[in-house]
Design a protein around this motif. Structure first.
Motif, short mmCIF file in Angstrom:
data_model
loop_
_atom_site.label_atom_id
_atom_site.label_comp_id
_atom_site.label_asym_id
_atom_site.label_seq_id
_atom_site.Cartn_x
_atom_site.Cartn_y
_atom_site.Cartn_z
N ARG A 1 0.83 -1.21 0.00
CA ARG A 1 0.00 0.00 0.00
C ARG A 1 0.87 1.26 0.00
NH1 ARG A 1 -3.16 -3.06 3.69
NH2 ARG A 1 -2.23 -1.96 5.47
N SER B 1 1.06 4.08 -2.90
CA SER B 1 0.91 5.50 -2.60
C SER B 1 2.09 6.31 -3.09
CB SER B 1 0.73 5.69 -1.08
OG SER B 1 -0.46 5.09 -0.63
N SER C 1 -18.79 9.94 -2.91
CA SER C 1 -17.80 9.68 -1.86
C SER C 1 -18.49 9.23 -0.57
CB SER C 1 -16.97 10.94 -1.60
OG SER C 1 -16.30 11.36 -2.76
N GLN D 1 -11.13 10.83 -4.88
CA GLN D 1 -10.09 10.27 -4.02
C GLN D 1 -9.71 11.25 -2.92
OE1 GLN D 1 -6.54 9.14 -6.16
NE2 GLN D 1 -5.31 8.92 -4.30
N VAL D 2 -9.62 12.54 -3.26
CA VAL D 2 -9.30 13.56 -2.27
C VAL D 2 -10.40 13.67 -1.23
CG1 VAL D 2 -8.91 16.03 -1.90
CG2 VAL D 2 -7.85 14.87 -3.85
N ASN E 1 -10.43 10.79 1.13
CA ASN E 1 -9.31 10.88 2.07
C ASN E 1 -9.59 11.88 3.18
OD1 ASN E 1 -6.44 12.06 2.88
ND2 ASN E 1 -6.12 10.01 2.06
N MET F 1 -12.28 10.47 5.55
CA MET F 1 -11.70 9.40 6.36
C MET F 1 -10.84 9.99 7.48
SD MET F 1 -12.57 6.29 5.82
CE MET F 1 -11.18 5.50 6.63
N ASN F 2 -10.05 10.98 7.15
CA ASN F 2 -9.21 11.62 8.18
C ASN F 2 -10.08 12.23 9.28
OD1 ASN F 2 -6.81 10.95 6.99
ND2 ASN F 2 -6.43 12.95 6.10
N THR G 1 2.52 11.94 9.72
CA THR G 1 1.22 11.43 10.11
C THR G 1 1.01 11.62 11.60
OG1 THR G 1 -0.21 9.47 10.21
CG2 THR G 1 2.15 9.10 10.38
N GLY H 1 -1.51 10.03 2.40
CA GLY H 1 -2.83 10.38 1.87
C GLY H 1 -3.00 11.85 1.56
N LEU H 2 -2.65 12.72 2.51
CA LEU H 2 -2.81 14.15 2.30
C LEU H 2 -1.77 14.70 1.34
CD1 LEU H 2 -3.78 15.40 5.87
CD2 LEU H 2 -5.25 15.15 3.87
N SER I 1 -3.24 13.94 -1.94
CA SER I 1 -4.38 14.84 -2.13
C SER I 1 -3.91 16.24 -2.51
CB SER I 1 -5.23 14.91 -0.85
OG SER I 1 -5.78 13.65 -0.53
#
Length: 401
Positions: free
Chosen positions: A230, A234, A259, A294-295, A298, A301-302, A352, A363-364, A367
């Motif tokens: 993963r 990424s 989303s 996708q953004v 993310n 989810m955050n 993170t 992830g960010l 994004s």
């Protein structure tokens, strides 16, 4: 000699006067009358402090009290009221004769000089303000340039790292799957062998313990390799963002709905308070709907992962900014929040706040790259304990481009 003094007194362009310690003018010259607009009789009829600007009066009286104890002339600047109601700045030099109880004074009109000084000071203040604003703009532009160069360098590095790690990780992943399958096949055979031959020496740990531990160990290896994969995926996304299909007309409201639908189970699992508010008739934006989705996924989810309990909420809001000619997306949560330093670093690769729970810190970063490729911005507003708001701004679709 008195005629000569009187002649100079009357011809002087400076304002000359004699005043008594009783507070009244005794003699004033024609320049005094001309500059203030009063007649000699009008000036001598009232206490001279009635002509002084109220803001200057206290300072004037304090200096006069000091001058009575000093032989040195008193110098000051103060405003005098003219007959038309306006005020003029006068520069005074006077001397007090205690024995005669008289004050001898000369004054000069410096109104234009003070106006020029004030205009110059205003110009300096304006220049300093513009310099400060321009400096701030340059610093901001410089920071963006540094960030862009940093991201380019990290993209190149990420591409190389992903390639180097992918091959040995694939090898480990394949072997872990193979070992897991082999153990499933031989585990029962080995167990049966020990049951039929109890006299055989036992390993340490014993076989029953190993029979439980080995599958867990193999599962741990497999999970580790999948997690590495993963991260590699990424890194690949970070290094080579997909630029295909960047000219779609994207309806942001549809992307938000899609989303939230995909995250339905995660939303229900995380909070009892999830709200979506999409402004109707938002204009479309130019870009790639899948990447924007996708953004959004993310960011949501955050926000969900930042909630301390189910009672805290997350809201998603869209609007149109006429000033910026852009669609604004806000994802706000009532989570733990972040410090200013964390807000500055949150878009950095591998940074993170969820190290213990398996966050990769990519992830960010991805994004941010996606939004930048869409000519938009991604910003964060947060305070510790007060939640976080992610703000995405995407320019409106321009059919002329």
């Amino acid at each position: 000699m008195e005629k000569i003094y009187e002649h100079f007194f009357n011809l002087s362009n400076d304002m000359l006067c004699v005043a008594g310690l009783d507070g009244y003018f005794k003699i004033v010259n024609p320049a005094f009358e001309k500059i203030l607009g009063y007649t000699k009789e009008e000036l001598c009829a009232k206490p001279y402090h009635t002509f002084i600007h109220p803001d200057d009066l206290a300072r004037k009286r304090a200096k006069q009290q000091n001058s009575c104890c000093s032989p040195s002339p008193l110098c000051c600047e103060e405003r005098y009221r003219c007959k038309d109601g306006s005020y003029k700045w006068l520069s005074w030099t006077d001397h007090t004769d205690i024995d005669q109880r008289l004050i001898y004074a000369v004054a000069r009109d410096i109104t234009e000089q003070r106006k020029a000084e004030e205009a110059l000071q205003n110009a300096r203040d304006e220049l300093e303000l513009r310099v400060a604003e321009r400096t701030a703009e340059l610093l901001k532009a410089n920071k963006k340039l540094i960030d862009a160069n940093k991201m380019n360098a990290l993209s190149t590095l990420a591409s190389g790292i992903a390639h180097e790690i992918n091959n040995p990780n694939s090898y480990i992943m394949t072997n872990a799957e193979l070992l897991s399958d082999i153990w499933m096949d031989i585990g029962e055979i080995v167990a049966e062998h020990f049951r039929r031959n109890p006299e055989l020496p036992q390993a340490r740990p014993s076989f029953p313990d190993l029979s439980e531990a080995i599958p867990k160990l193999l599962d741990g290896v497999k999970e580790g390799t999948h997690r590495i994969k993963r991260i590699i995926d990424s890194l690949s996304d970070l290094a080579r963002p997909d630029r295909a299909g960047m000219n779609e007309e994207v309806d942001i409201n549809n992307v938000i709905v899609a989303s939230c639908t995909l995250l339905g189970s995660q939303i229900r699992k995380s909070t009892d308070n999830f709200q979506v508010s999409c402004k109707k008739n938002n204009p479309p934006v130019r870009g790639n709907a899948q990447q924007i989705e996708q953004v959004i996924i993310n960011l949501i989810m955050n926000s969900l992962q930042a909630l301390p309990d189910r009672s805290c909420g997350v809201s998603v809001h869209t609007s149109y900014s006429k000033k910026g000619n852009c669609v604004v997306i806000k994802v706000r949560d009532e989570g733990v929040g972040m410090s200013d330093d964390m807000c500055e670093r949150i878009r950095e690769p591998f940074f993170t706040t969820r190290v213990d729970s398996g966050g990769t810190g990519l992830g960010l970063s991805i994004s941010h790259v996606i939004i930048r490729e869409h000519a938009g911005t991604l910003e964060f507003e947060s305070r510790p304990g007060k939640g976080t708001t992610a703000i995405v701004k995407l320019p409106v679709f321009n059919r002329d481009l």
